[in-house]
Design an enzyme around this catalytic site. Structure first.
Site, PDB file in Angstrom:
ATOM      1  N   LYS A 173       0.844  -1.195   0.000  1.00  0.00           N
ATOM      2  CA  LYS A 173       0.000   0.000   0.000  1.00  0.00           C
ATOM      3  C   LYS A 173       0.881   1.248   0.000  1.00  0.00           C
ATOM      4  CE  LYS A 173      -1.947   2.669   3.134  1.00  0.00           C
ATOM      5  NZ  LYS A 173      -2.073   3.949   2.433  1.00  0.00           N
ATOM      6  N   GLU A 248      10.949   1.823   9.558  1.00  0.00           N
ATOM      7  CA  GLU A 248      11.794   2.990   9.247  1.00  0.00           C
ATOM      8  C   GLU A 248      10.967   4.216   9.570  1.00  0.00           C
ATOM      9  OE1 GLU A 248      14.843   2.811   8.376  1.00  0.00           O
ATOM     10  OE2 GLU A 248      14.962   0.680   7.888  1.00  0.00           O
ATOM     11  N   CYS A 282      13.227  12.146   5.375  1.00  0.00           N
ATOM     12  CA  CYS A 282      13.511  11.737   6.757  1.00  0.00           C
ATOM     13  C   CYS A 282      14.969  11.978   7.120  1.00  0.00           C
ATOM     14  CB  CYS A 282      13.143  10.270   6.942  1.00  0.00           C
ATOM     15  SG  CYS A 282      13.911   9.228   5.696  1.00  0.00           S
ATOM     16  N   GLU A 383       9.913  16.466  15.042  1.00  0.00           N
ATOM     17  CA  GLU A 383      10.067  16.390  13.584  1.00  0.00           C
ATOM     18  C   GLU A 383       9.044  17.310  12.914  1.00  0.00           C
ATOM     19  OE1 GLU A 383       8.860  12.787  11.478  1.00  0.00           O
ATOM     20  OE2 GLU A 383      10.745  12.857  10.370  1.00  0.00           O
TER      21      GLU A 383
HETATM   22  P1  NDP Z   1       2.467   7.934   8.126  1.00  0.00           P
HETATM   23  O1  NDP Z   1       2.994   7.165   9.270  1.00  0.00           O
HETATM   24  O2  NDP Z   1       1.289   8.804   8.348  1.00  0.00           O
HETATM   25  O3  NDP Z   1       2.084   6.977   6.924  1.00  0.00           O
HETATM   26  C1  NDP Z   1       2.974   6.060   6.334  1.00  0.00           C
HETATM   27  C2  NDP Z   1       2.174   4.988   5.631  1.00  0.00           C
HETATM   28  O4  NDP Z   1       1.458   4.234   6.606  1.00  0.00           O
HETATM   29  C3  NDP Z   1       1.119   5.521   4.663  1.00  0.00           C
HETATM   30  O5  NDP Z   1       0.966   4.630   3.584  1.00  0.00           O
HETATM   31  C4  NDP Z   1      -0.116   5.524   5.550  1.00  0.00           C
HETATM   32  O6  NDP Z   1      -1.304   5.542   4.788  1.00  0.00           O
HETATM   33  C5  NDP Z   1       0.067   4.230   6.296  1.00  0.00           C
HETATM   34  N1  NDP Z   1      -0.671   4.116   7.558  1.00  0.00           N
HETATM   35  C6  NDP Z   1      -1.196   5.089   8.334  1.00  0.00           C
HETATM   36  N2  NDP Z   1      -1.849   4.553   9.408  1.00  0.00           N
HETATM   37  C7  NDP Z   1      -1.708   3.205   9.307  1.00  0.00           C
HETATM   38  C8  NDP Z   1      -2.152   2.097  10.094  1.00  0.00           C
HETATM   39  N3  NDP Z   1      -2.874   2.262  11.213  1.00  0.00           N
HETATM   40  N4  NDP Z   1      -1.836   0.858   9.698  1.00  0.00           N
HETATM   41  C9  NDP Z   1      -1.098   0.655   8.576  1.00  0.00           C
HETATM   42  N5  NDP Z   1      -0.690   1.658   7.772  1.00  0.00           N
HETATM   43  C10 NDP Z   1      -0.965   2.924   8.144  1.00  0.00           C
HETATM   44  O7  NDP Z   1       3.695   8.752   7.575  1.00  0.00           O
HETATM   45  P2  NDP Z   1       3.689   9.827   6.419  1.00  0.00           P
HETATM   46  O8  NDP Z   1       3.127   9.226   5.173  1.00  0.00           O
HETATM   47  O9  NDP Z   1       3.114  11.072   6.957  1.00  0.00           O
HETATM   48  O10 NDP Z   1       5.255   9.995   6.156  1.00  0.00           O
HETATM   49  C11 NDP Z   1       6.056  10.879   6.861  1.00  0.00           C
HETATM   50  C12 NDP Z   1       6.845  10.165   7.940  1.00  0.00           C
HETATM   51  O11 NDP Z   1       7.609   9.121   7.369  1.00  0.00           O
HETATM   52  C13 NDP Z   1       7.831  11.078   8.612  1.00  0.00           C
HETATM   53  O12 NDP Z   1       7.781  10.880  10.006  1.00  0.00           O
HETATM   54  C14 NDP Z   1       9.165  10.617   8.075  1.00  0.00           C
HETATM   55  O13 NDP Z   1      10.246  10.877   8.933  1.00  0.00           O
HETATM   56  C15 NDP Z   1       8.929   9.158   7.899  1.00  0.00           C
HETATM   57  N6  NDP Z   1       9.896   8.611   6.954  1.00  0.00           N
HETATM   58  C16 NDP Z   1      10.880   7.778   7.410  1.00  0.00           C
HETATM   59  C17 NDP Z   1      11.858   7.295   6.561  1.00  0.00           C
HETATM   60  C18 NDP Z   1      12.922   6.367   7.045  1.00  0.00           C
HETATM   61  O14 NDP Z   1      13.551   5.725   6.205  1.00  0.00           O
HETATM   62  N7  NDP Z   1      13.161   6.233   8.320  1.00  0.00           N
HETATM   63  C19 NDP Z   1      11.879   7.691   5.155  1.00  0.00           C
HETATM   64  C20 NDP Z   1      10.791   8.547   4.770  1.00  0.00           C
HETATM   65  C21 NDP Z   1       9.842   8.987   5.645  1.00  0.00           C
HETATM   66  P3  NDP Z   1      -1.997   6.962   4.422  1.00  0.00           P
HETATM   67  O15 NDP Z   1      -1.000   7.791   3.734  1.00  0.00           O
HETATM   68  O16 NDP Z   1      -3.086   6.564   3.560  1.00  0.00           O
HETATM   69  O17 NDP Z   1      -2.440   7.539   5.740  1.00  0.00           O
END
Ligand code: NDP
Length: 479
Positions: A173, A248, A282, A383
């Site tokens: 997803k 991550e 990130c 963040e």
């Molecule tokens: P989210 O945690 O909001 O979402 C990440 C993914 O998880 C999306 O596909 C989201 O869907 C999905 N998701 C949300 N809730 C659930 C759940 N309950 N169960 C399963 N899946 C779920 O993060 P963001 O998309 O806002 O991304 C930003 C964050 O990602 C920042 O904190 C950033 O630091 C981190 N990040 C970390 C990286 C790393 O390598 N450590 C690299 C890049 C980003 P939907 O979008 O539909 O809500």
């Protein structure tokens, strides 16, 4: 344009026929809809993956490798189309998507297509016991991959490529906010000859579609990139089912600048590590610590360069900073600028929304530099994930090391110095999964990638990723 789920090699409407609007952040307009997939759609994707698994897991490594490399070539051949779609979904400059995001997504497939043919496991002769032990690395079965919106295709494929290279079948997803390039990837996989059901892409909300993947009792491993709070929630849901997890998560990375660095290189790279992709990476160095002796000079030079960055429509060639990903995210980032003011920090430049001619409803923000008085204020601890950095001076190595490590995150750190002993001392002591010295975001896909503390659990990249997507089995033969 309406996009569809990709299940068993076919493009499907969601079973509920329920849809979610997809916005273009550069003009704030709805330009399509995505499936609001339910548990039933995830189940359908799981079933397709399950039936593809026996055959895919027995496909020779050479054949898997050939298909992955073909996907990589097709992505490269479709560079412009993918880069434009990525930009339209995410708001990032098209030039950045062309130069970084899409080529790196193609590299992910090429790299893991090659790596799987070199993935060796150990064997041990039990001397004096007439026995030999060897390790089998077996695919897990059906695995789940969930990715965020900031580097949509790049991070999506960073999971999918090793998962399928290792012989698993996938239910994936992408973020609901940036689904387009994942949708286009389905077409490419069919064209490359990836067997039906090996990769299944289900679009929808995190709290329903994502949650259904994590809750599925037979999806045995979850590779997740996203926010720390979501990661903690996923860990809680997955724990009673003993799922394998790779998380991550967020970061608040220090960029530590010593007076003995190569100044011009440091300055140019620091502008990039602060504001690339609108600061929505990130790994961005969002906390800048500068040695006191060069602090005032750095402040003047850095702010001057930042003021020259062009905020503009993502398709314009000279745009440095495009649109933030969503209205909601823009509001979140802006709220931190208010918090900084309340905390008594000084906004050295930026801080305001930008109106781009012809795209007045887009989500644009000036690149913002905040001078903070103490390292423990909220803007320096939490963040923000936007075009906002903090700067402050430090006196000694011990002093900056303490401040650098005094956050709950530990993803990456950047160090600018030409002192070898200091480099060694600090690299050892910085609490981070990745330390860059005199560079930023230079990636070699063979290296482990991930964070410590609340930045995550587990490592991606190279053989680490192939280890995550396989179970090790020890076979002991007495002869
Ligand atoms: P989210 O945690 O909001 O979402 C990440 C993914 O998880 C999306 O596909 C989201 O869907 C999905 N998701 C949300 N809730 C659930 C759940 N309950 N169960 C399963 N899946 C779920 O993060 P963001 O998309 O806002 O991304 C930003 C964050 O990602 C920042 O904190 C950033 O630091 C981190 N990040 C970390 C990286 C790393 O390598 N450590 C690299 C890049 C980003 P939907 O979008 O539909 O809500």
């Amino acid at each position: 344009m309406n996009i569809k789920n990709y299940i068993n090699g076919q493009f499907e409407n969601p079973s509920s026929n329920s849809w979610i609007d997809n916005y273009n952040p550069s003009n704030g307009e709805v330009y399509g809809q995505i499936p609001n997939s339910s548990k039933e759609d995830v189940e359908q994707a799981y079933k397709a993956a399950k039936s593809a698994f026996p055959s895919w897991s027995q496909t020779t490594l050479e054949e898997r490798s050939r298909i992955l490399i073909k996907i990589s070539e097709l992505l490269e051949a479709n560079l412009d189309r993918f880069a434009e779609a990525e930009s339209k979904d995410n708001g990032k400059p098209v030039s950045l998507a062309k130069m970084v995001d899409i080529p790196r997504a193609a590299s992910n497939f090429r790299f893991f297509g090659n790596a799987i043919t070199q993935f060796a496991s150990e064997s041990h002769e039990s001397v004096g016991q007439n026995a030999v032990n060897y390790t089998l690395r077996q695919p897990i079965g059906v695995v789940g991959c969930i990715s965020p919106w900031n580097l949509p295709l790049y991070l999506f494929t960073w999971k999918i490529a090793p998962a399928i290279a290792a012989g698993n079948c996938v239910v994936a997803k992408p973020s609901e906010v940036t689904p387009m390039t994942a949708y286009l990837l389905g077409e490419i996989c069919n064209e490359a000859g990836l067997p039906k059901g090996v990769l299944n892409i289900v679009h929808g909300l995190g709290t329903t579609t994502g949650q259904a993947i994590v809750e599925h009792p037979n999806i045995k491993a979850i590779s997740f990139t996203g926010g720390t709070a979501t990661g903690a929630h996923i860990a809680k849901v997955a724990a009673p089912m003993f799922k394998k997890l790779s998380l991550e998560l967020g970061g608040k990375n220090p960029n530590i600048i010593f007076a003995d660095c190569d100044y011009d290189d440091m300055l140019n790279t620091t502008v990039r590590s602060s504001f690339a992709n609108q600061g929505q990476i990130c790994l961005c160095g969002s906390r800048i610590f500068v040695e006191k002796t060069i602090y005032e000079k750095f402040k003047v030079d850095f702010v001057e360069k930042v003021k020259n960055l062009k905020v503009g429509h993502p398709s314009e060639k000279d745009t440095n900073i495009g649109a933030l990903v969503s209205k909601l995210h823009l509001e979140k980032v802006k709220s931190y600028i208010e918090i900084a003011k309340e905390e008594g920090a000084t906004i050295l430049c930026g801080g305001e929304e930008v109106t781009v001619d012809g795209f007045e409803n887009g989500y644009y923000l000036q690149p913002t530099v905040i001078e903070v008085k103490t390292d423990d204020c909220r803007v320096n601890q939490e963040e923000i994930f936007g075009p906002v950095v903090t700067i402050m001076p430090f006196k000694t190595e011990d002093n900056v090391l303490e401040m650098a490590n005094k956050v709950k995150y530990g993803l990456s750190a950047t160090l600018w110095t030409n002192n070898l002993k200091r480099t060694m001392r600090m690299s050892n002591q910085l609490q981070a999964g990745i330390v860059w010295v005199n560079t930023w975001m230079m990636r070699d896909l063979r290296t482990p990638f991930g964070g410590v503390k609340e930045s995550g659990v587990g490592r991606e990249g190279g053989f680490e990723a192939l280890r995550f997507f396989t179970e090790a089995k020890n076979v002991c033969i007495k002869y």
